[in-house]
Design a protein around this motif. Structure first.
Motif, PDB file in Angstrom:
ATOM      1  N   TRP A 185     -97.730  21.982  -0.606  1.00  0.00           N
ATOM      2  CA  TRP A 185     -97.286  22.782  -1.829  1.00  0.00           C
ATOM      3  C   TRP A 185     -96.135  22.384  -2.603  1.00  0.00           C
ATOM      4  N   VAL A 186     -95.386  21.516  -1.760  1.00  0.00           N
ATOM      5  CA  VAL A 186     -94.095  21.168  -2.326  1.00  0.00           C
ATOM      6  C   VAL A 186     -94.337  19.787  -3.046  1.00  0.00           C
ATOM      7  N   ARG A 187     -95.360  19.083  -2.864  1.00  0.00           N
ATOM      8  CA  ARG A 187     -95.473  17.674  -3.372  1.00  0.00           C
ATOM      9  C   ARG A 187     -95.739  17.767  -5.116  1.00  0.00           C
ATOM     10  N   ALA A 188     -96.618  18.780  -5.271  1.00  0.00           N
ATOM     11  CA  ALA A 188     -97.067  18.925  -6.811  1.00  0.00           C
ATOM     12  C   ALA A 188     -95.776  19.386  -7.684  1.00  0.00           C
ATOM     13  N   PRO A 189     -94.957  20.504  -7.254  1.00  0.00           N
ATOM     14  CA  PRO A 189     -93.980  20.751  -8.080  1.00  0.00           C
ATOM     15  C   PRO A 189     -93.061  19.760  -8.096  1.00  0.00           C
ATOM     16  N   LEU A 190     -92.689  19.194  -7.123  1.00  0.00           N
ATOM     17  CA  LEU A 190     -91.437  18.082  -6.875  1.00  0.00           C
ATOM     18  C   LEU A 190     -91.954  16.814  -7.731  1.00  0.00           C
ATOM     19  N   SER A 191     -93.151  16.553  -7.712  1.00  0.00           N
ATOM     20  CA  SER A 191     -93.741  15.433  -8.654  1.00  0.00           C
ATOM     21  C   SER A 191     -93.495  15.821 -10.165  1.00  0.00           C
ATOM     22  N   VAL A 192     -93.633  16.921 -10.832  1.00  0.00           N
ATOM     23  CA  VAL A 192     -93.375  17.236 -11.931  1.00  0.00           C
ATOM     24  C   VAL A 192     -91.947  17.236 -12.180  1.00  0.00           C
ATOM     25  N   LEU A 193     -91.059  17.695 -11.371  1.00  0.00           N
ATOM     26  CA  LEU A 193     -89.731  17.717 -11.716  1.00  0.00           C
ATOM     27  C   LEU A 193     -89.213  16.486 -11.664  1.00  0.00           C
ATOM     28  N   VAL A 194     -89.525  15.366 -10.930  1.00  0.00           N
ATOM     29  CA  VAL A 194     -89.247  14.044 -10.664  1.00  0.00           C
ATOM     30  C   VAL A 194     -89.775  13.360 -12.054  1.00  0.00           C
ATOM     31  N   SER A 195     -90.896  13.529 -12.395  1.00  0.00           N
ATOM     32  CA  SER A 195     -91.527  12.881 -13.335  1.00  0.00           C
ATOM     33  C   SER A 195     -90.694  13.237 -14.726  1.00  0.00           C
ATOM     34  N   SER A 196     -90.504  14.512 -14.964  1.00  0.00           N
ATOM     35  CA  SER A 196     -89.803  15.105 -16.064  1.00  0.00           C
ATOM     36  C   SER A 196     -88.347  14.588 -16.225  1.00  0.00           C
ATOM     37  N   ALA A 197     -87.774  14.588 -14.894  1.00  0.00           N
ATOM     38  CA  ALA A 197     -86.257  14.156 -15.040  1.00  0.00           C
ATOM     39  C   ALA A 197     -86.232  12.644 -15.230  1.00  0.00           C
ATOM     40  N   VAL A 198     -87.423  11.872 -14.830  1.00  0.00           N
ATOM     41  CA  VAL A 198     -86.889  10.358 -14.823  1.00  0.00           C
ATOM     42  C   VAL A 198     -87.417  10.236 -16.333  1.00  0.00           C
ATOM     43  N   ALA A 199     -88.479  10.669 -16.820  1.00  0.00           N
ATOM     44  CA  ALA A 199     -88.878  10.278 -18.258  1.00  0.00           C
ATOM     45  C   ALA A 199     -87.714  10.760 -19.247  1.00  0.00           C
ATOM     46  N   GLY A 200     -87.101  12.081 -19.084  1.00  0.00           N
ATOM     47  CA  GLY A 200     -86.204  12.369 -19.952  1.00  0.00           C
ATOM     48  C   GLY A 200     -85.126  11.673 -19.900  1.00  0.00           C
ATOM     49  N   LEU A 201     -84.365  11.166 -18.649  1.00  0.00           N
ATOM     50  CA  LEU A 201     -83.081  10.193 -18.530  1.00  0.00           C
ATOM     51  C   LEU A 201     -83.628   8.948 -19.476  1.00  0.00           C
ATOM     52  N   ALA A 202     -84.960   8.470 -19.250  1.00  0.00           N
ATOM     53  CA  ALA A 202     -85.149   7.005 -19.689  1.00  0.00           C
ATOM     54  C   ALA A 202     -85.288   7.095 -21.064  1.00  0.00           C
ATOM     55  N   THR A 203     -85.790   8.306 -21.754  1.00  0.00           N
ATOM     56  CA  THR A 203     -85.902   8.419 -23.265  1.00  0.00           C
ATOM     57  C   THR A 203     -84.493   8.835 -23.889  1.00  0.00           C
ATOM     58  N   ALA A 204     -83.721   9.464 -23.143  1.00  0.00           N
ATOM     59  CA  ALA A 204     -82.822  10.044 -23.705  1.00  0.00           C
ATOM     60  C   ALA A 204     -81.643   9.197 -24.768  1.00  0.00           C
ATOM     61  N   PRO A 205     -81.360   7.954 -23.984  1.00  0.00           N
ATOM     62  CA  PRO A 205     -80.683   7.258 -25.106  1.00  0.00           C
ATOM     63  C   PRO A 205     -81.203   6.802 -26.266  1.00  0.00           C
ATOM     64  N   GLY A 255     -83.337  20.012 -21.962  1.00  0.00           N
ATOM     65  CA  GLY A 255     -84.783  19.401 -22.072  1.00  0.00           C
ATOM     66  C   GLY A 255     -85.720  19.420 -20.813  1.00  0.00           C
ATOM     67  N   LEU A 256     -84.905  19.199 -19.812  1.00  0.00           N
ATOM     68  CA  LEU A 256     -85.655  19.264 -18.333  1.00  0.00           C
ATOM     69  C   LEU A 256     -86.311  20.304 -18.005  1.00  0.00           C
ATOM     70  N   VAL A 257     -85.690  21.637 -18.192  1.00  0.00           N
ATOM     71  CA  VAL A 257     -86.039  23.063 -17.981  1.00  0.00           C
ATOM     72  C   VAL A 257     -87.293  23.160 -18.886  1.00  0.00           C
ATOM     73  N   ALA A 258     -87.092  22.875 -20.119  1.00  0.00           N
ATOM     74  CA  ALA A 258     -88.244  22.967 -20.961  1.00  0.00           C
ATOM     75  C   ALA A 258     -89.373  22.274 -20.571  1.00  0.00           C
TER      76      ALA A 258
END
Length: 692
Positions: A377-397, A410-413
């Protein structure tokens, strides 16, 4: 891992070609082709460790050749003067401009000029009360239009719309205020039939779901964003959720992934089918077919084509019994895109989508197996959090470089919105399509409405938080290439060479932080100047030239209303004359013939700007409308030794997409300050190569 470097080398060659100031001739291309063949032959004889370097050099030459081939293959007539007169053509696209005006793109154009000089496509904004909704793709329309060539960058180093229009096939842009009449009913081929179907589905969706959620649903299903309000678009941008509008990797991945999972699960319910047939491969083929249909329905723009290529590569890997999500699969997709559309390299869509995908694959490959100790039950929300953070950081610059803003929440949204997009909105879209033949598609749309209401609520709420967005200065031309190569070294290089990538990334941000904005900017028509002062850039006009004014202020990292910028100190106005002083340099701007005739010499200024032609010589640097049309917008940098001048022509050079009205020798690059003889020893400019 060597395969992953193929798109990198192609991209370097493409980037070098587009950065050139002069179009290479046949001799140069012959030399590139000969050198590429030679290094490929050498690669077979040299040690194994050196061979990849030879192949990389050949791929760089191949990338430059691909860009040249694409440039010539889309060549078409471009308008070289301002045109006012009859325009007739066939509707091939209907959308809206940034100012919310309806725009018609026409092909098979007829104008009051020789057919050999007539652009193949034109885009016209329609003003006034016009029956736009009654027009269909394929209709032949006639109107009286004001057309002009595609404009160059608003400032040196800015976005080059001329190059964008060249590859989009647009030979002229403009507007009409006269009635638009249908001369012939729709004449549709396959492509326009698909476009007409898109428009009909979009209208039906908006009729079933009125308001912003209906417009949002239509944008997701058909790519038609014409009904989206500017307020909603601004909320999505400020909350970093604008990517949910573009039919790109996220939508294509969610749709095809959902179809793949449903078909695989459905077929697996039958033991006979599951044991006799390759269920996984059947589901992959079905997902590719659905993705192709979505590509056609959405209009087949560059972003959607790129997304389809990416997901198709993943599913082909499944058909070949290979791992779907790997850096090799991403590299293959990037290579296909660059071969088909080399110009996509410079666009934010290509850069951001592949940055996000590459980062996600690299990070999840690195942490593979680390989550097995966590509860399910932790893996799914953790995957969403990690993927959103990684994609956000990669595209931010890249987002900051292209759009001059950074969304801090943006990460929260995205964490609050993206899971709902995947679990509710896209499955509901598929459900609505499946139920459409039975007249029940509104069931799926109702479910979509619930999800989209939540997403719009999140976007509106997050965009209103204090400090939701900060603005950044537009980077110099070297920043993104250095940053990109540094990030690629960190991801792709095996060994200690990765540390060189970290140095590259740090260097890019250091250069970005030291970006020097022009002291004075001058528009290419001489109607607007902007002067950097203590409160920001002051503008000479509070209205008119609003598009250029907005770009200047955004690139300064301080967007504001033009009226506010015009009220800032720094520019003195007296009638039709504007004066400003930066250090020891005085600039005078004139509007109209009378102001020019009444001016004695240069009025004591070192730089004279006029929206008229200056006929007689003047004892200063003259930037009249004739010169500005030749060299484009001008940037002035005041330095200790004098004045450094940079024009759009200095940056972009003479290329196929901007050959009209070339004159490269009318403005010197620098003007030197020297003291005048006399008791006060006031500095003056030593002029060379200009009207004196």
């Amino acid at each position: 891992m060597l395969l992953c470097w193929v798109p990198v080398c192609l991209g370097i060659g493409i980037g070098v070609y587009f950065s050139l100031r002069i179009e290479p001739g046949p001799v140069a291309w012959g030399a590139v082709a000969f050198a590429s063949v030679v290094v490929l032959l050498v690669a077979r004889k040299v040690p194994t460790a050196v061979a990849p370097l030879c192949i990389a050099l050949a791929l760089v030459g191949c990338g430059a050749g691909l860009a040249k081939w694409r440039t010539e293959s889309v060549a078409a007539p471009v308008l070289t003067f301002r045109y006012y007169g009859p325009v007739a053509g066939r509707v091939v696209n209907i959308d809206r401009s940034a100012s919310d005006a309806v725009r018609l793109t026409l092909d098979q154009v007829a104008m009051d000029m020789a057919p050999s000089r007539t652009p193949e496509r034109v885009r016209i904004s329609v003003h006034g009360d016009q029956p736009i909704r009654s027009f269909r793709p394929g209709d032949r329309l006639i109107m009286t239009g004001h057309l002009s060539p595609p404009s160059g960058p608003a400032e040196p180093g800015g976005f080059d719309f001329q190059r964008h229009a060249w590859f989009a096939g647009l030979g002229a842009v403009g507007y009409t205020r006269t009635p638009v009449l249908r001369s012939e009913p729709a004449d549709q081929g396959w492509d326009l039939w698909v476009f007409d179907t898109r428009m009909r589905i979009s209208q039906s969706v908006r009729a079933a779901l009125p308001g912003e959620t209906g417009a949002f649903a239509a944008a997701i299903m058909t790519g038609n964003r014409a009904a989206m309000s500017q307020e909603t678009l601004n909320d999505l941008r400020r909350s970093n959720l604008a990517h949910l509008l573009a039919i790109s990797g996220l939508h294509m991945g969610l749709l095809t992934g959902f179809v793949f999972a449903v078909i695989r699960s459905f077929v697996a319910l039958s033991p006979t089918l599951a044991l006799r047939y390759p269920v996984k491969k059947i589901a992959a083929v079905c997902a590719i077919i659905v993705g192709a249909g979505y590509l056609a329905l959405s209009g087949g723009n560059v972003a959607t084509e790129r997304a389809f290529i990416m997901v198709s590569t993943m599913f082909v890997a499944i058909l070949l019994d290979r791992r779907a999500l790997t850096l090799r699969a991403v590299a293959i997709a990037a290579t296909i895109v660059l071969v088909l559309r080399p110009e996509a390299l410079a666009g934010p869509g290509f850069q951001m989508s592949f940055a996000a995908t590459t980062a996600l694959v690299a990070v999840f490959r690195a942490i593979r197996g680390m989550d097995r100790s966590l509860p399910k039950w932790v893996r799914a929300p953790l995957s969403v959090l990690v993927s959103s953070a990684v994609a956000g950081l990669a595209t931010a610059p890249f987002a900051a470089a292209h759009f001059n803003q950074v969304s801090h929440f943006g990460l929260v949204a995205n964490v609050l919105s993206v899971p709902l997009m995947g679990a509710v909105v896209m499955p509901a879209a598929v459900l609505s399509v499946c139920l459409a033949p039975f007249g029940l598609w509104e069931v799926g749309l109702w479910i979509m409405d619930l999800g989209l209401r939540w997403i719009l609520f999140v976007a509106r709420s997050v965009s209103e938080w204090d400090g939701a967005v900060s603005y950044v200065v537009a980077p110099g031309s070297a920043v993104l290439p250095i940053l990109t190569l540094g990030l690629l070294l960190m991801v792709l290089w095996q060994g200690k060479g990765r540390f060189a990538g970290m140095v590259g990334v740090a260097s890019a941000f250091l250069i970005w932080g030291q970006t020097d904005r022009p002291n004075v900017l001058i528009a290419d028509n001489g109607n607007l100047i902007g002067v950097m002062g203590s409160e920001g850039r002051a503008l000479s006009r509070d209205r008119g030239s609003s598009f250029v004014a907005g770009i200047w202020l955004e690139n300064d990292g301080a967007p504001t209303d033009q009226v506010i910028a015009a009220a800032r100190p720094g520019i003195e106005m007296a009638g039709r004359v504007w004066r400003t002083r930066i250090g020891d340099i005085e600039v005078i701007k004139l509007a109209g013939v009378t102001a020019l005739q009444d001016l004695d010499g240069c009025g004591g200024a070192q730089v004279l700007v006029s929206n008229q032609i200056v006929e007689r010589p003047r004892p200063c640097l003259v930037l009249d409308v004739g010169q500005l049309r030749d060299v484009g917008a001008v940037a002035l940098y005041v330095q200790d030794a004098g004045l450094r001048i940079e024009t759009v022509r200095d940056r972009v050079g003479v290329r196929p997409w901007n050959r009209a009205g070339i004159d490269t020798g009318s403005i010197p690059p620098t003007l030197t300050l020297q003291p005048r003889s006399g008791p006060q020893e006031q500095p003056a400019l030593t002029l060379s190569g200009v009207n004196q």
